[in-house]
Design an enzyme around this catalytic site. Sequence first.
Site, short mmCIF file in Angstrom:
data_model
loop_
_atom_site.label_atom_id
_atom_site.label_comp_id
_atom_site.label_asym_id
_atom_site.label_seq_id
_atom_site.Cartn_x
_atom_site.Cartn_y
_atom_site.Cartn_z
N ARG A 38 58.69 43.24 58.45
CA ARG A 38 57.66 43.37 59.11
C ARG A 38 56.29 43.58 58.67
NH1 ARG A 38 59.47 44.18 64.76
NH2 ARG A 38 61.53 43.19 64.95
N ARG A 42 52.10 43.71 64.74
CA ARG A 42 50.91 44.51 65.55
C ARG A 42 50.10 45.62 64.69
NH1 ARG A 42 54.94 44.86 70.38
NH2 ARG A 42 56.35 45.73 68.60
N ARG A 51 47.72 37.55 68.74
CA ARG A 51 48.48 37.78 69.69
C ARG A 51 47.95 37.85 71.24
NH1 ARG A 51 51.94 38.57 72.26
NH2 ARG A 51 53.77 39.97 72.23
N ASP A 87 61.37 34.87 64.06
CA ASP A 87 62.08 35.94 64.50
C ASP A 87 63.87 35.60 64.64
OD1 ASP A 87 61.71 38.64 66.30
OD2 ASP A 87 63.47 37.73 66.89
N TYR A 163 72.93 40.86 70.27
CA TYR A 163 71.85 40.61 71.05
C TYR A 163 72.45 39.59 72.20
CZ TYR A 163 68.33 42.80 68.42
OH TYR A 163 67.36 43.92 68.16
O1 CP3 Z 1 56.56 39.87 59.06
C1 CP3 Z 1 57.84 39.72 59.07
O2 CP3 Z 1 58.57 40.65 58.79
C2 CP3 Z 1 58.32 38.52 59.64
C3 CP3 Z 1 58.32 38.53 60.99
C4 CP3 Z 1 59.67 38.93 61.87
C5 CP3 Z 1 59.73 39.20 63.05
N1 CP3 Z 1 60.81 39.62 63.63
C6 CP3 Z 1 58.74 39.06 63.99
C7 CP3 Z 1 58.46 39.81 65.38
C8 CP3 Z 1 60.89 39.35 61.38
C9 CP3 Z 1 61.69 39.32 59.70
C10 CP3 Z 1 61.69 39.69 62.22
C11 CP3 Z 1 63.00 40.07 62.31
C12 CP3 Z 1 63.62 40.45 63.65
N2 CP3 Z 1 63.39 40.42 64.70
C13 CP3 Z 1 64.73 41.79 63.30
C14 CP3 Z 1 65.43 42.06 61.99
C15 CP3 Z 1 64.58 43.04 61.42
C16 CP3 Z 1 64.59 44.58 61.86
O3 CP3 Z 1 63.72 45.00 62.32
O4 CP3 Z 1 65.66 44.81 61.95
C17 CP3 Z 1 65.15 41.92 64.90
C18 CP3 Z 1 66.16 42.99 64.94
C19 CP3 Z 1 64.46 41.21 65.55
C20 CP3 Z 1 64.50 40.98 67.09
C21 CP3 Z 1 63.21 41.49 67.62
N3 CP3 Z 1 61.95 40.94 67.64
C22 CP3 Z 1 63.04 42.79 68.31
C23 CP3 Z 1 64.03 43.71 68.57
C24 CP3 Z 1 61.82 42.72 68.71
C25 CP3 Z 1 61.03 43.58 69.63
C26 CP3 Z 1 60.72 45.21 69.27
C27 CP3 Z 1 59.32 45.04 68.75
O5 CP3 Z 1 59.04 45.64 67.63
O6 CP3 Z 1 58.62 44.81 69.70
C28 CP3 Z 1 61.09 41.57 68.46
C29 CP3 Z 1 59.63 41.07 68.42
C30 CP3 Z 1 59.00 40.89 67.26
N4 CP3 Z 1 59.51 39.78 66.18
C31 CP3 Z 1 57.63 41.46 66.70
C32 CP3 Z 1 57.40 40.70 65.68
C33 CP3 Z 1 56.09 40.69 64.75
C34 CP3 Z 1 56.80 42.31 67.50
C35 CP3 Z 1 56.42 41.74 68.65
C36 CP3 Z 1 55.10 41.23 68.97
O7 CP3 Z 1 54.09 40.70 68.19
O8 CP3 Z 1 54.99 40.96 70.42
#
Ligand code: CP3
Length: 363
Positions: A38, A42, A51, A87, A163
């Site tokens: 990540r 944000r 965003r 994602d 999920y």
């Molecule tokens: O920089 C990076 O790591 C690359 C981008 C990336 C995202 N998601 C973008 C994202 C990666 C590698 C992921 C993987 C991901 N997505 C996982 C596995 C990694 C982990 O954290 O265990 C999982 C479980 C998801 C599913 C997911 N996506 C959830 C549960 C959420 C909501 C939680 C949150 O943080 O808001 C997301 C949203 C998400 N995916 C965000 C980002 C940057 C945040 C949301 C945003 O910008 O609105």
Amino acid sequence: MQTASTPLITDNCSLITGNFLRACHRLPADTTPVWFMRQAGRYMPEYRVIREKYSLIEICQHPELAAEVTLQPVRALGVDAAILFADILLPAIPLGVGLEFAKGEGPVLQNPVRTLEDVKNLRPVNPESDLGYVMDAIRLLRGPLNGVPLIGFCGAPFTVASYLIEGGSSREFLKTKTMMYSAPEVWHALIEKLSVVLSDYLVAQIRAGVQAVQVFDSWVGALSPSDYEAFVLPYSQKVLTAAKNEGVPVIHFGTNTATLLPLMKRAGGDVIGLDWRIPLDDGWRVLGDDVAVQGNLDPAVLFAPRDEIKKRVQDILKRANGKPGHIFNLGHGILQHTPVDNVKAIVDMVHEYSPLPAGEELG
Ligand code: CP3
């Protein structure tokens, strides 16, 4: 295809360049490589600017935006690898279950998968046509990354299945486990289908040009070892092996996995991700010397004073003991309000203090 006359790249250490890829192959590196799960997101002001105008899914679906966001942490932090901005839930869109990121609530899958009928109704996925925007972002990034390796990724079958079954995030995974225990034929049909989709998706990313891949089994620590072995291992193995056969290093990541590490290693991965709940040296000992490890700072430590951060970074480097095959990372993703300066400071500390054999004095 490899033949006897085309040497495997791993046969010749000097062909593998850059600290990240060298560590994936357990080759000595000048300094311990570091990147963050990540690392785009944000906590970065430049991400928030984009965003404000676009949803998460819109960013992923516009290759030039996804490429830009992928590059932001590379520029700001000086990390040793980039991770593609995407994602793990994107394949849910072509599968036809309906994906939405509701404000403040995380992902919502509109048509959760609960019955054999639901599994049969999942649409076939062709990654090049259905998720082509991901491959386009990868192709766009080759030039601007200027040699910094790009990591592609997918969710592991268990984590993605959870999920789809729960319809969103979960704490107890009760619907998922209820399916496993009460309707194993539905579970196996679903996870088998996902293992094919995720293998194809990862292979497409590799063919588009990523230099390594990570398989995120973020929530697999909810399972006992015997359930992991019976319900998950063969399917993860299929995805990890499909990627491995393409000839790039594979990182296998999960959290809460202290009791699952030997089975995760059996499933596959050149590098195994460790979270902070197990000391890095203990985890590596359990895994053995024939795999690399990635981790494992607690993401909450990035909210601590700089001296405390430094102590804990040095502790992890000491535990790695300068042994080839350590990639520094957090034990899980960067948290939302993390101070950017502290993330940057960790990159500099890891580069300054590593690789660090045990007993060496620290500044
Ligand atoms: O920089 C990076 O790591 C690359 C981008 C990336 C995202 N998601 C973008 C994202 C990666 C590698 C992921 C993987 C991901 N997505 C996982 C596995 C990694 C982990 O954290 O265990 C999982 C479980 C998801 C599913 C997911 N996506 C959830 C549960 C959420 C909501 C939680 C949150 O943080 O808001 C997301 C949203 C998400 N995916 C965000 C980002 C940057 C945040 C949301 C945003 O910008 O609105």
